[in-house]
Motif scaffolding. Structure first.
Motif, PDB file in Angstrom:
ATOM      1  N   SER A 189       0.532  -1.244   0.057  1.00  0.00           N
ATOM      2  CA  SER A 189       0.831   0.480   0.366  1.00  0.00           C
ATOM      3  C   SER A 189       0.706   1.371   0.124  1.00  0.00           C
ATOM      4  CB  SER A 189      -0.644  -0.171   1.193  1.00  0.00           C
ATOM      5  OG  SER A 189      -0.241  -0.054   2.599  1.00  0.00           O
TER       6      SER A 189
ATOM      7  N   LYS B 271      -0.055   4.687  -2.241  1.00  0.00           N
ATOM      8  CA  LYS B 271      -0.275   6.281  -0.691  1.00  0.00           C
ATOM      9  C   LYS B 271      -0.079   7.409  -1.696  1.00  0.00           C
ATOM     10  CE  LYS B 271       0.829   7.163   3.817  1.00  0.00           C
ATOM     11  NZ  LYS B 271       1.224   6.440   4.934  1.00  0.00           N
TER      12      LYS B 271
ATOM     13  N   LEU C 148      -8.311   9.121  -1.659  1.00  0.00           N
ATOM     14  CA  LEU C 148      -9.772   8.636  -1.265  1.00  0.00           C
ATOM     15  C   LEU C 148     -10.894   9.633  -0.929  1.00  0.00           C
ATOM     16  CD1 LEU C 148      -8.735   5.992   1.870  1.00  0.00           C
ATOM     17  CD2 LEU C 148      -9.141   5.756  -0.825  1.00  0.00           C
TER      18      LEU C 148
ATOM     19  N   HIS D  52     -13.646  11.221   0.443  1.00  0.00           N
ATOM     20  CA  HIS D  52     -14.572  11.203   2.413  1.00  0.00           C
ATOM     21  C   HIS D  52     -15.386  11.216   2.430  1.00  0.00           C
ATOM     22  CE1 HIS D  52     -11.617  15.202   1.343  1.00  0.00           C
ATOM     23  NE2 HIS D  52     -10.980  14.161   1.818  1.00  0.00           N
TER      24      HIS D  52
ATOM     25  N   ASP E  58     -15.314   6.814   0.509  1.00  0.00           N
ATOM     26  CA  ASP E  58     -14.119   5.670   0.210  1.00  0.00           C
ATOM     27  C   ASP E  58     -13.740   5.415  -1.058  1.00  0.00           C
ATOM     28  OD1 ASP E  58     -12.289   4.721   2.411  1.00  0.00           O
ATOM     29  OD2 ASP E  58     -13.145   3.125   2.451  1.00  0.00           O
TER      30      ASP E  58
ATOM     31  N   VAL F 171     -11.444   5.015  -3.941  1.00  0.00           N
ATOM     32  CA  VAL F 171     -10.089   5.305  -4.786  1.00  0.00           C
ATOM     33  C   VAL F 171     -10.107   5.786  -5.988  1.00  0.00           C
ATOM     34  CG1 VAL F 171      -7.526   3.921  -5.147  1.00  0.00           C
ATOM     35  CG2 VAL F 171      -9.224   2.976  -3.314  1.00  0.00           C
TER      36      VAL F 171
ATOM     37  N   LYS G  84      -1.397  21.993  14.873  1.00  0.00           N
ATOM     38  CA  LYS G  84      -2.010  20.845  14.819  1.00  0.00           C
ATOM     39  C   LYS G  84      -3.458  20.572  15.947  1.00  0.00           C
ATOM     40  CE  LYS G  84       1.449  16.913  14.737  1.00  0.00           C
ATOM     41  NZ  LYS G  84       1.497  16.159  15.344  1.00  0.00           N
TER      42      LYS G  84
ATOM     43  N   GLY H  87     -11.481   2.314  -0.770  1.00  0.00           N
ATOM     44  CA  GLY H  87      -9.653   2.439  -0.336  1.00  0.00           C
ATOM     45  C   GLY H  87      -9.671   1.420   1.176  1.00  0.00           C
TER      46      GLY H  87
ATOM     47  N   GLY I  62      -6.234  -1.389   1.996  1.00  0.00           N
ATOM     48  CA  GLY I  62      -5.485  -1.613   3.527  1.00  0.00           C
ATOM     49  C   GLY I  62      -5.010  -0.033   3.687  1.00  0.00           C
ATOM     50  N   LEU I  63      -5.932   0.786   2.915  1.00  0.00           N
ATOM     51  CA  LEU I  63      -5.756   2.281   3.424  1.00  0.00           C
ATOM     52  C   LEU I  63      -6.436   2.830   4.289  1.00  0.00           C
ATOM     53  CD1 LEU I  63      -3.617   4.071   0.494  1.00  0.00           C
ATOM     54  CD2 LEU I  63      -2.523   2.854   2.391  1.00  0.00           C
TER      55      LEU I  63
ATOM     56  N   SER J  52      -9.231   7.438   5.240  1.00  0.00           N
ATOM     57  CA  SER J  52      -8.397   8.593   5.386  1.00  0.00           C
ATOM     58  C   SER J  52      -8.795   9.485   6.503  1.00  0.00           C
ATOM     59  CB  SER J  52      -9.257   9.257   4.350  1.00  0.00           C
ATOM     60  OG  SER J  52      -9.177  10.376   4.267  1.00  0.00           O
TER      61      SER J  52
ATOM     62  N   TYR K 226      -6.744  14.126   6.385  1.00  0.00           N
ATOM     63  CA  TYR K 226      -7.896  13.725   5.294  1.00  0.00           C
ATOM     64  C   TYR K 226      -6.390  13.428   4.724  1.00  0.00           C
ATOM     65  CZ  TYR K 226     -11.629  17.246   5.035  1.00  0.00           C
ATOM     66  OH  TYR K 226     -12.542  17.673   5.445  1.00  0.00           O
TER      67      TYR K 226
ATOM     68  N   LEU L 222      -3.960  10.576   3.964  1.00  0.00           N
ATOM     69  CA  LEU L 222      -3.653   8.596   3.624  1.00  0.00           C
ATOM     70  C   LEU L 222      -3.056   7.881   4.315  1.00  0.00           C
ATOM     71  CD1 LEU L 222      -4.457   7.954  -0.032  1.00  0.00           C
ATOM     72  CD2 LEU L 222      -6.337   8.391   1.678  1.00  0.00           C
ATOM     73  N   ASN L 223      -3.503   6.764   6.005  1.00  0.00           N
ATOM     74  CA  ASN L 223      -3.037   5.966   6.601  1.00  0.00           C
ATOM     75  C   ASN L 223      -3.612   4.420   6.250  1.00  0.00           C
ATOM     76  OD1 ASN L 223      -1.675   7.796   9.078  1.00  0.00           O
ATOM     77  ND2 ASN L 223      -4.153   9.118   8.154  1.00  0.00           N
ATOM     78  N   LYS L 224      -1.878   3.959   7.128  1.00  0.00           N
ATOM     79  CA  LYS L 224      -2.166   2.366   6.561  1.00  0.00           C
ATOM     80  C   LYS L 224      -3.672   1.887   7.634  1.00  0.00           C
ATOM     81  CE  LYS L 224       2.146   0.935   4.740  1.00  0.00           C
ATOM     82  NZ  LYS L 224       3.280   0.262   5.432  1.00  0.00           N
TER      83      LYS L 224
ATOM     84  N   GLN M  29      -2.961   1.423  11.930  1.00  0.00           N
ATOM     85  CA  GLN M  29      -2.668   2.233  12.848  1.00  0.00           C
ATOM     86  C   GLN M  29      -4.055   3.088  13.351  1.00  0.00           C
ATOM     87  OE1 GLN M  29      -0.181   4.833   9.161  1.00  0.00           O
ATOM     88  NE2 GLN M  29      -0.048   5.752  11.324  1.00  0.00           N
TER      89      GLN M  29
ATOM     90  N   ARG N 156       0.395  12.175  11.341  1.00  0.00           N
ATOM     91  CA  ARG N 156       0.205  13.629  10.832  1.00  0.00           C
ATOM     92  C   ARG N 156      -0.479  14.399  11.626  1.00  0.00           C
ATOM     93  NH1 ARG N 156      -0.979  16.918   4.749  1.00  0.00           N
ATOM     94  NH2 ARG N 156      -3.000  15.925   5.662  1.00  0.00           N
TER      95      ARG N 156
END
Ligand SMILES: [Zn+2]
Lengths: 208, 210
Positions: free
Chosen positions: A3, A7, A12, A14, A17, A19, A139, B10, B14-15, B17, B22, B24-26, B29, B34
């Motif tokens: 993946s 990446k 993706l 929102h 979902d 791709v 953040k 996604g 395996g991803l 958001s 926004y 992308l993460n595995k 996790q 971020r």
């Protein structure tokens, strides 16, 4: 195929979902999800200095907009004025605290927080404050950004002032106050600020 | 990259958001790399939460429309106005544009939101064969227009503060104001908590069985 290599080349949606493969966009064009039409991304046009100027303008207008009279009512020789804050407190005092709190939050507190929050983000980015403390603050501010901008309802309040004028012109003479003028300026500055601002682009400053 | 199709989601590669930034993460996790916020592939409870908020809002819509929302004292005469009678009064006095604005914000928008969200949640819960594209478009419209219901509450707050001259001319809020405020709050929350990705998952799982 891991993946990891995907990446960087995809995004993706929102809402659904899906791709979607990322592509470079000309400026002013937004990429929509081909399946559900949600906005995916656009070319950022955040100008840090432009936003800083708009923030300062909005801050200058903020106090007079909220504390100067927005409307004046002339009735049988007597005159009454009201400000945005007095309007919210008047319903609160009548026992309708939920309404009062809703008005205070959406017309005064949220716009104020929005402006100060964007100003802090800009200052952190502009002066490259890279210490862990400022990164953490950035953040936090960015995390709440969407929520705060959803609560900001200046445009609706502006229309409400006009509706009230026509509503009451049946009973008495109504005049616009100085506060309305400042409120319109505040509204315009915030409108352009929100148009210039792009939260995904702001997040990307944390990647550097 | 060649194995991506028009409907690959996604979660299949395996991803996921991040809902805050926004990125992308595995999927393995638990927190975004971020922004450190919690990640979730799907909010399965969101459907129930959304239903609960929506049903409460639908019930509160009744008192919001039946009870008076403002009270006006004009030279000793007391007049109670519901949302509807206030608008009817505007029509009688010939202020059609204002009447239309208030009708849209106070009656049409809350009603459309509740009906729209009901259709939406029903379609997910009972896997109704309604075009997902149209449902999603409706959902985006609902999210966008929902805030305009605040208009009436702003008008009430300005009016109450401004019109305050004892027995001669006085305006006060009335019980429907709180009910109406709750309707706005609950419908906004119902739309906000819902994970719309669930709708598209149902589409996939339905297609798989064919
Ligand atoms: Zn994130």
């Amino acid at each position: 195929m891991g993946s990891d290599c995907i990446k960087d080349s995809v995004t993706l949606c929102h809402s659904c979902d899906l791709v979607v493969t990322k592509r470079a966009l000309p400026s002013g064009v937004r990429a929509l999800c081909p399946r559900c039409n949600t906005v995916l991304y656009d070319t950022p046009y955040c100008s840090i200095n432009g936003m800083l100027a708009l923030c300062i303008t909005a801050l200058i207008c903020f106090t007079p907009a909220n504390f100067f009279p927005i409307l004046e009512l002339h009735f049988l020789g007597s005159v009454r004025t009201t400000t945005i804050i007095e309007g919210a407190l008047a319903v609160y005092d009548e026992g309708y605290w939920l309404v009062g709190i809703a008005v205070i939050i959406t017309a005064i507190i949220a716009p104020g927080i929005l402006i100060i929050s964007i100003l802090s983000q800009i200052l952190i980015i502009k002066y490259r404050l890279h210490s862990p403390f400022f990164r953490r603050q950035l953040k936090r501010l960015l995390g709440y950004q969407h929520f705060v901008s959803q609560l900001t309802m200046l445009e609706i309040y502006l229309i409400s002032i006009l509706v009230t004028v026509f509503n009451l012109s049946d009973f008495a003479d109504i005049f616009l106050g100085l506060g309305t003028f400042c409120f319109i300026l505040l509204f315009i500055a915030t409108l352009f600020l929100q148009r210039e601002y792009n939260v995904e682009h702001m997040w990307s400053f944390l990647d550097e | 990259m060649n194995n991506l199709t028009q409907t690959t989601q996604g979660k299949e590669i395996g991803l996921t958001s991040c809902h805050t930034c926004y990125m992308l993460n595995k999927q393995e996790q638990s927190h975004c790399s971020r922004c450190d916020n919690a990640l979730s592939v799907r909010h399965h409870h969101s459907l129930q939460q959304s239903w609960a908020l929506l049903i409460t809002a639908a019930i509160l819509l009744i008192p919001a429309n039946i009870y008076p929302i403002t009270m006006l004292i004009d030279r000793g005469n007391i007049r109670h106005d519901t949302i509807f009678s206030g608008i009817a009064h505007l029509v009688h006095t010939g202020m059609f544009p204002i009447a239309i604005i208030l009708f849209t914000a106070s009656i049409l928008v809350p009603l459309l939101k509740i009906v729209g969200l009901t259709v939406y949640l029903t379609a997910i819960s009972f896997r109704l064969p309604i075009s997902k594209k149209k449902l999603m478009l409706g959902f985006h419209i609902i999210e966008w227009i929902g805030r305009w219901s605040m208009l009436d509450l702003f008008v009430i707050s300005i009016t109450v503060a401004l019109v305050n001259m004892g027995q001669l001319l006085d305006a006060k809020p009335a019980p429907a104001a709180t009910a109406f405020a709750l309707v706005i709050l609950l419908t906004q929350l119902a739309a906000k908590v819902l994970d719309t990705r669930l709708l598209w998952d149902r589409l996939e799982s339905k297609d798989d069985t064919h």
